[in-house]
Design a protein around this motif. Structure first.
Motif, PDB file in Angstrom:
ATOM      1  N   SER A 194    -101.152   3.156  60.879  1.00 23.28           N
ATOM      2  CA  SER A 194     -99.693   3.003  60.849  1.00 23.28           C
ATOM      3  C   SER A 194     -99.159   2.865  62.270  1.00 23.28           C
ATOM      4  CB  SER A 194     -99.055   4.225  60.182  1.00 23.28           C
ATOM      5  OG  SER A 194     -99.246   5.377  61.008  1.00 23.28           O
ATOM      6  N   ASP A 195     -97.918   2.457  62.387  1.00 23.81           N
ATOM      7  CA  ASP A 195     -97.276   2.369  63.712  1.00 23.81           C
ATOM      8  C   ASP A 195     -97.275   3.734  64.400  1.00 23.81           C
ATOM      9  OD1 ASP A 195     -96.826  -0.325  63.314  1.00 23.81           O
ATOM     10  OD2 ASP A 195     -94.713  -0.069  62.725  1.00 23.81           O
ATOM     11  N   ARG A 196     -97.028   4.792  63.645  1.00 24.62           N
ATOM     12  CA  ARG A 196     -97.014   6.146  64.208  1.00 24.62           C
ATOM     13  C   ARG A 196     -98.383   6.526  64.772  1.00 24.62           C
ATOM     14  NH1 ARG A 196     -98.487  11.172  62.485  1.00 24.62           N
ATOM     15  NH2 ARG A 196     -99.060  10.438  60.426  1.00 24.62           N
ATOM     16  N   LEU A 197     -99.443   6.208  64.025  1.00 19.40           N
ATOM     17  CA  LEU A 197    -100.786   6.529  64.496  1.00 19.40           C
ATOM     18  C   LEU A 197    -101.204   5.623  65.659  1.00 19.40           C
ATOM     19  CD1 LEU A 197    -102.589   7.316  61.121  1.00 19.40           C
ATOM     20  CD2 LEU A 197    -101.699   8.931  62.831  1.00 19.40           C
ATOM     21  N   ALA A 198    -100.776   4.371  65.645  1.00 19.33           N
ATOM     22  CA  ALA A 198    -101.062   3.471  66.775  1.00 19.33           C
ATOM     23  C   ALA A 198    -100.394   3.995  68.042  1.00 19.33           C
ATOM     24  CB  ALA A 198    -100.589   2.053  66.460  1.00 19.33           C
ATOM     25  N   GLU A 199     -99.182   4.525  67.911  1.00 18.37           N
ATOM     26  CA  GLU A 199     -98.492   5.115  69.064  1.00 18.37           C
ATOM     27  C   GLU A 199     -99.259   6.343  69.567  1.00 18.37           C
ATOM     28  OE1 GLU A 199     -94.211   7.199  70.131  1.00 18.37           O
ATOM     29  OE2 GLU A 199     -94.347   5.914  68.362  1.00 18.37           O
ATOM     30  N   PHE A 200     -99.728   7.170  68.648  1.00 17.33           N
ATOM     31  CA  PHE A 200    -100.540   8.340  69.018  1.00 17.33           C
ATOM     32  C   PHE A 200    -101.788   7.896  69.786  1.00 17.33           C
ATOM     33  CE2 PHE A 200    -104.239  10.979  67.815  1.00 17.33           C
ATOM     34  CZ  PHE A 200    -103.892  12.162  68.438  1.00 17.33           C
ATOM     35  N   ILE A 201    -102.500   6.905  69.267  1.00 11.38           N
ATOM     36  CA  ILE A 201    -103.709   6.393  69.924  1.00 11.38           C
ATOM     37  C   ILE A 201    -103.383   5.918  71.334  1.00 11.38           C
ATOM     38  CG2 ILE A 201    -105.420   4.523  69.895  1.00 11.38           C
ATOM     39  CD1 ILE A 201    -105.342   4.783  66.779  1.00 11.38           C
TER      40      ILE A 201
ATOM     41  N   GLY B 149    -104.063  -4.334  65.560  1.00 10.86           N
ATOM     42  CA  GLY B 149    -103.466  -4.520  64.244  1.00 10.86           C
ATOM     43  C   GLY B 149    -103.737  -3.311  63.386  1.00 10.86           C
ATOM     44  N   PRO B 150    -103.251  -3.317  62.157  1.00 14.00           N
ATOM     45  CA  PRO B 150    -103.402  -2.148  61.291  1.00 14.00           C
ATOM     46  C   PRO B 150    -104.847  -1.837  60.911  1.00 14.00           C
ATOM     47  CG  PRO B 150    -102.266  -3.923  60.140  1.00 14.00           C
ATOM     48  CD  PRO B 150    -102.443  -4.370  61.546  1.00 14.00           C
ATOM     49  N   GLN B 151    -105.755  -2.813  61.089  1.00 15.43           N
ATOM     50  CA  GLN B 151    -107.161  -2.563  60.775  1.00 15.43           C
ATOM     51  C   GLN B 151    -108.089  -3.095  61.867  1.00 15.43           C
ATOM     52  OE1 GLN B 151    -107.050  -4.295  56.716  1.00 15.43           O
ATOM     53  NE2 GLN B 151    -107.583  -2.243  56.036  1.00 15.43           N
ATOM     54  N   ARG B 152    -107.541  -3.202  63.087  1.00 15.89           N
ATOM     55  CA  ARG B 152    -108.363  -3.748  64.173  1.00 15.89           C
ATOM     56  C   ARG B 152    -108.094  -3.018  65.479  1.00 15.89           C
ATOM     57  NH1 ARG B 152    -108.155  -9.728  66.827  1.00 15.89           N
ATOM     58  NH2 ARG B 152    -110.134  -9.588  67.980  1.00 15.89           N
TER      59      ARG B 152
END
Length: 180
Positions: A9-16, A47-50
């Motif tokens: 998700s966008d939230r988890l991508a921000e965390f990463i 991306g959401p899966q990459r």
């Protein structure tokens, strides 16, 4: 309680994007499981899966050898600040080396890294979060300059010799496929 998702998700991508450290785990059918800490500015969510990450020359090359045997990879991120969280990304990965056409576009996503030997392009099929309550608080003090200094001192010829000596076979004797 663990939660599972089909994508980042966008939230988890921000965390990463805020993490200074992540861990990579791989294993062949036989032999040792490898878990490697990775730092520097070496990971991007595309991306959401990459996800892609840049791998520098190291003491071994277990990830490459393992992927040739069994194409599976887990990336793990831990929150050491504020809100506790552990995030794991499960999937498969494609290795891209400097002599391949995709190298320039993928390696170009990162600051230059002397001794960069692979980019791993990870296709994520499962995202899992867990509480992280047992992870301690820790403060980031900065990046170590030692890897870059070591690689600069070796120079291109010295890195090639080192890779031929240390990076073409895993500790279990499996070929890594590194073309040096």
């Amino acid at each position: 309680m663990a939660q599972q998702y089909d994508e980042i998700s966008d939230r988890l991508a921000e965390f990463i994007g805020k993490q200074h450290l992540f861990f990579v785990a791989t294993a062949a059918r036989d032999g040792r499981v490898n878990v490697s800490p990775k730092g520097l500015d070496s990971l991007r969510v595309l991306g959401p899966q990459r996800v892609v990450w840049l791998n520098g020359t190291g003491s071994g090359n277990e990830t490459a050898a393992h992927l040739r045997e069994v194409n599976r990879m887990t990336l793990m991120f831990c929150s050491f600040e504020r809100q506790p969280l552990i995030l794991r990304l499960y999937g498969t990965a494609t290795e891209v080396q400097p002599d391949q056409p995709e190298w320039d576009s993928l390696a170009g996503l990162f600051p230059p890294m002397t001794g960069a030997r692979q980019v791993y392009d990870v296709s994520v099929d499962l995202v899992q979060t867990s509480c992280g309550y047992g992870v301690p608080f820790m403060e980031f003090a900065g990046e170590r300059p030692l890897m870059e200094q070591w690689a600069d001192k070796k120079g291109p010829d010295g890195l090639e010799v080192y890779q031929r000596e240390k990076n073409v076979r895993s500790i279990d004797g499996f070929p890594t496929g590194l073309r040096v």
